[in-house]
Design a protein around this motif. Structure first.
Motif, PDB file in Angstrom:
ATOM      1  N   GLU A   1      74.518  -6.740   8.409  1.00 14.15           N
ATOM      2  CA  GLU A   1      73.503  -6.459   9.426  1.00 14.15           C
ATOM      3  C   GLU A   1      73.286  -7.743  10.235  1.00 14.15           C
ATOM      4  O   GLU A   1      72.250  -8.408  10.139  1.00 14.15           O
TER       5      GLU A   1
ATOM      6  N   HIS B   1      68.125 -10.481  -7.701  1.00 15.43           N
ATOM      7  CA  HIS B   1      68.885  -9.274  -7.355  1.00 15.43           C
ATOM      8  C   HIS B   1      70.078  -9.629  -6.470  1.00 15.43           C
ATOM      9  O   HIS B   1      71.178  -9.088  -6.672  1.00 15.43           O
ATOM     10  N   HIS B   2      69.870 -10.514  -5.519  1.00 19.31           N
ATOM     11  CA  HIS B   2      70.954 -10.910  -4.622  1.00 19.31           C
ATOM     12  C   HIS B   2      72.087 -11.569  -5.410  1.00 19.31           C
ATOM     13  O   HIS B   2      73.259 -11.251  -5.211  1.00 19.31           O
TER      14      HIS B   2
ATOM     15  N   ASP C   1      73.060  -7.013  -6.048  1.00 16.64           N
ATOM     16  CA  ASP C   1      72.286  -5.876  -5.569  1.00 16.64           C
ATOM     17  C   ASP C   1      71.571  -6.276  -4.282  1.00 16.64           C
ATOM     18  O   ASP C   1      70.356  -6.520  -4.260  1.00 16.64           O
ATOM     19  N   VAL C   2      72.340  -6.334  -3.211  1.00 15.23           N
ATOM     20  CA  VAL C   2      71.831  -6.807  -1.928  1.00 15.23           C
ATOM     21  C   VAL C   2      70.748  -5.881  -1.388  1.00 15.23           C
ATOM     22  O   VAL C   2      69.748  -6.348  -0.838  1.00 15.23           O
ATOM     23  N   ALA C   3      70.924  -4.590  -1.563  1.00 14.70           N
ATOM     24  CA  ALA C   3      69.936  -3.636  -1.046  1.00 14.70           C
ATOM     25  C   ALA C   3      68.563  -3.856  -1.685  1.00 14.70           C
ATOM     26  O   ALA C   3      67.541  -3.849  -0.996  1.00 14.70           O
ATOM     27  N   ALA C   4      68.541  -4.070  -2.991  1.00  9.30           N
ATOM     28  CA  ALA C   4      67.268  -4.325  -3.677  1.00  9.30           C
ATOM     29  C   ALA C   4      66.664  -5.645  -3.207  1.00  9.30           C
ATOM     30  O   ALA C   4      65.442  -5.749  -3.037  1.00  9.30           O
TER      31      ALA C   4
ATOM     32  N   ILE D   1      66.982  -7.025  -0.261  1.00  9.03           N
ATOM     33  CA  ILE D   1      66.424  -6.807   1.081  1.00  9.03           C
ATOM     34  C   ILE D   1      65.057  -6.139   0.980  1.00  9.03           C
ATOM     35  O   ILE D   1      64.103  -6.552   1.660  1.00  9.03           O
ATOM     36  N   VAL D   2      64.950  -5.130   0.141  1.00  9.73           N
ATOM     37  CA  VAL D   2      63.662  -4.447  -0.038  1.00  9.73           C
ATOM     38  C   VAL D   2      62.598  -5.429  -0.516  1.00  9.73           C
ATOM     39  O   VAL D   2      61.480  -5.468   0.008  1.00  9.73           O
TER      40      VAL D   2
ATOM     41  N   ALA E   1      74.954  -7.793   3.904  1.00 13.89           N
ATOM     42  CA  ALA E   1      74.956  -6.343   4.135  1.00 13.89           C
ATOM     43  C   ALA E   1      75.576  -5.992   5.492  1.00 13.89           C
ATOM     44  O   ALA E   1      75.543  -4.835   5.913  1.00 13.89           O
TER      45      ALA E   1
ATOM     46  N   LEU F   1      70.809  -9.881   4.534  1.00 16.03           N
ATOM     47  CA  LEU F   1      71.214  -9.033   5.653  1.00 16.03           C
ATOM     48  C   LEU F   1      72.621  -9.375   6.122  1.00 16.03           C
ATOM     49  O   LEU F   1      73.395  -8.482   6.487  1.00 16.03           O
TER      50      LEU F   1
END
Length: 105
Positions: A53, A14-15, A19-22, A24-25, A51, A48
């Motif tokens: 963060e 995903h990264h 799709d960084v958010a996916a 991270i999850v 993203a 992160l």
């Protein structure tokens, strides 16, 4: 569902696809099954950081190094991020550790 390597591999896919958010999850789910896996902490820190963060990324890079003091890439990324934040003394410590760990004998 309890195989942490599956979360790492799927998170990495995903990264890489943006799709960084996916990612991270998935990495956080992986940590629920393997909280002491330095690779999951490292990969989560990468995501992160992408993203924006930064504080969380620092914490996970630091935890990866704590779990595996010989994790050269974690030292490098932690040092690079600390340097960007102006924390030069801390950065130098990790960049020197990276150099020591990757020096050819």
């Amino acid at each position: 569902p309890s195989l942490s390597d599956a979360y790492v591999n799927l998170g990495r896919l995903h990264h890489q696809l943006g799709d960084v958010a996916a990612a991270i999850v998935l990495y956080r789910q992986g940590l629920q099954h393997a909280a002491d896996d330095p690779v999951i902490h490292f990969n989560l820190a990468l995501a992160l950081e992408d993203a924006k963060e930064t504080d969380s990324a620092l914490a996970h890079y630091d935890h990866a190094v704590h779990l595996d003091p010989n994790f050269a890439d974690a030292h490098f990324n932690l040092g690079r991020l600390l340097e960007a934040l102006g924390r030069h003394e801390q950065a130098l410590r990790h960049l020197l550790a990276y150099r020591r760990l990757t020096k050819k004998k």
